[in-house]
Scaffold this motif. Sequence first.
Motif, PDB file in Angstrom:
ATOM      1  N   ALA A  82       6.334  11.725  -8.621  1.00  0.00           N
ATOM      2  CA  ALA A  82       7.066  12.369  -7.533  1.00  0.00           C
ATOM      3  C   ALA A  82       8.511  12.536  -7.995  1.00  0.00           C
ATOM      4  O   ALA A  82       9.135  11.570  -8.444  1.00  0.00           O
ATOM      5  CB  ALA A  82       7.010  11.535  -6.261  1.00  0.00           C
ATOM      6  N   ALA A  83       9.023  13.759  -7.912  1.00  0.00           N
ATOM      7  CA  ALA A  83      10.375  14.080  -8.405  1.00  0.00           C
ATOM      8  C   ALA A  83      10.497  13.606  -9.851  1.00  0.00           C
ATOM      9  O   ALA A  83       9.698  14.015 -10.690  1.00  0.00           O
ATOM     10  CB  ALA A  83      11.438  13.477  -7.497  1.00  0.00           C
ATOM     11  N   LYS A  84      11.441  12.708 -10.157  1.00  0.00           N
ATOM     12  CA  LYS A  84      11.596  12.215 -11.529  1.00  0.00           C
ATOM     13  C   LYS A  84      10.992  10.828 -11.727  1.00  0.00           C
ATOM     14  O   LYS A  84      11.175  10.216 -12.777  1.00  0.00           O
ATOM     15  CB  LYS A  84      13.085  12.170 -11.900  1.00  0.00           C
ATOM     16  N   GLU A  85      10.274  10.340 -10.740  1.00  0.00           N
ATOM     17  CA  GLU A  85       9.701   8.984 -10.800  1.00  0.00           C
ATOM     18  C   GLU A  85       8.226   9.026 -11.147  1.00  0.00           C
ATOM     19  O   GLU A  85       7.535  10.008 -10.885  1.00  0.00           O
ATOM     20  CB  GLU A  85       9.903   8.258  -9.468  1.00  0.00           C
ATOM     21  N   LYS A  86       7.766   7.912 -11.723  1.00  0.00           N
ATOM     22  CA  LYS A  86       6.370   7.795 -12.156  1.00  0.00           C
ATOM     23  C   LYS A  86       5.933   6.354 -11.919  1.00  0.00           C
ATOM     24  O   LYS A  86       6.715   5.414 -12.098  1.00  0.00           O
ATOM     25  CB  LYS A  86       6.275   8.128 -13.636  1.00  0.00           C
ATOM     26  N   LEU A  87       4.677   6.166 -11.518  1.00  0.00           N
ATOM     27  CA  LEU A  87       4.110   4.834 -11.364  1.00  0.00           C
ATOM     28  C   LEU A  87       2.716   4.830 -11.966  1.00  0.00           C
ATOM     29  O   LEU A  87       1.922   5.733 -11.707  1.00  0.00           O
ATOM     30  CB  LEU A  87       4.040   4.430  -9.888  1.00  0.00           C
ATOM     31  N   GLN A  88       2.440   3.820 -12.776  1.00  0.00           N
ATOM     32  CA  GLN A  88       1.101   3.623 -13.333  1.00  0.00           C
ATOM     33  C   GLN A  88       0.479   2.427 -12.614  1.00  0.00           C
ATOM     34  O   GLN A  88       1.044   1.336 -12.628  1.00  0.00           O
ATOM     35  CB  GLN A  88       1.161   3.352 -14.826  1.00  0.00           C
ATOM     36  N   VAL A  89      -0.674   2.646 -11.998  1.00  0.00           N
ATOM     37  CA  VAL A  89      -1.347   1.600 -11.238  1.00  0.00           C
ATOM     38  C   VAL A  89      -2.625   1.217 -11.965  1.00  0.00           C
ATOM     39  O   VAL A  89      -3.548   2.025 -12.071  1.00  0.00           O
ATOM     40  CB  VAL A  89      -1.671   2.058  -9.807  1.00  0.00           C
ATOM     41  N   GLN A  90      -2.660   0.008 -12.480  1.00  0.00           N
ATOM     42  CA  GLN A  90      -3.858  -0.499 -13.166  1.00  0.00           C
ATOM     43  C   GLN A  90      -4.826  -1.061 -12.138  1.00  0.00           C
ATOM     44  O   GLN A  90      -4.408  -1.686 -11.162  1.00  0.00           O
ATOM     45  CB  GLN A  90      -3.454  -1.594 -14.140  1.00  0.00           C
ATOM     46  N   PHE A  91      -6.117  -0.821 -12.365  1.00  0.00           N
ATOM     47  CA  PHE A  91      -7.148  -1.332 -11.477  1.00  0.00           C
ATOM     48  C   PHE A  91      -8.360  -1.673 -12.335  1.00  0.00           C
ATOM     49  O   PHE A  91      -8.856  -0.827 -13.069  1.00  0.00           O
ATOM     50  CB  PHE A  91      -7.521  -0.281 -10.421  1.00  0.00           C
ATOM     51  N   ASN A  92      -8.819  -2.902 -12.272  1.00  0.00           N
ATOM     52  CA  ASN A  92      -9.999  -3.313 -13.026  1.00  0.00           C
ATOM     53  C   ASN A  92     -11.208  -3.257 -12.111  1.00  0.00           C
ATOM     54  O   ASN A  92     -11.354  -4.085 -11.214  1.00  0.00           O
ATOM     55  CB  ASN A  92      -9.817  -4.722 -13.609  1.00  0.00           C
ATOM     56  N   SER A  93     -12.062  -2.282 -12.323  1.00  0.00           N
ATOM     57  CA  SER A  93     -13.211  -2.073 -11.454  1.00  0.00           C
ATOM     58  C   SER A  93     -14.413  -2.894 -11.913  1.00  0.00           C
ATOM     59  O   SER A  93     -14.777  -2.891 -13.082  1.00  0.00           O
ATOM     60  CB  SER A  93     -13.606  -0.591 -11.453  1.00  0.00           C
ATOM     61  N   GLU A  94     -15.015  -3.565 -10.963  1.00  0.00           N
ATOM     62  CA  GLU A  94     -16.281  -4.267 -11.188  1.00  0.00           C
ATOM     63  C   GLU A  94     -17.414  -3.532 -10.487  1.00  0.00           C
ATOM     64  O   GLU A  94     -18.529  -4.030 -10.416  1.00  0.00           O
ATOM     65  CB  GLU A  94     -16.169  -5.699 -10.669  1.00  0.00           C
ATOM     66  N   GLY A  95     -17.108  -2.357  -9.912  1.00  0.00           N
ATOM     67  CA  GLY A  95     -18.111  -1.564  -9.222  1.00  0.00           C
ATOM     68  C   GLY A  95     -18.505  -2.127  -7.875  1.00  0.00           C
ATOM     69  O   GLY A  95     -19.574  -1.828  -7.358  1.00  0.00           O
TER      70      GLY A  95
END
Length: 146
Positions: A82-95
């Motif tokens: 969004a605009a000049k910002e960035k976020l990386q969201v990690q998620f470990n899926s076990e289903g």
Amino acid sequence: MQQDYMSPLPGWIIESLKAIKFIDSKHFNVPYGNGAVELVAGRESAIAQILRTVPNKVYKMVFTVGDARNGCHGSMMVEAFAAKEKLQVQFNSEGKGKSKTASFKFKAIADRTRITFFSSFYHTRINDYGSLCGPVLDQVIVYPVA
């Protein structure tokens, strides 16, 4: 469909020829409400929305990342811009249909701001290595910060 002239997700722009999968709560795990999107094509597919904003005003974006309880497993990451910002969201899926909420603040630089989401990796189901799957994105909320 990849030839749609209008987005099947009202208000959202599907930014490539790769698929974004709409999922419903009758057949999949959806964190909130009746539907969400599953980002199944990695960096080659993204969804975006253009919001009206006030330049130099600070906004907060909140969203939920999870899995659809459809056999998709492994380390996932959703990237939000969004605009000049960035976020990386990690998620470990076990289903198992779990989810988590993420948020970040951004400062608008124009009267319109594009927000964009994509998944960083390709994934397949445990029992079907030919079927692509990925993280679920739901409950995207943007509001001004006082």
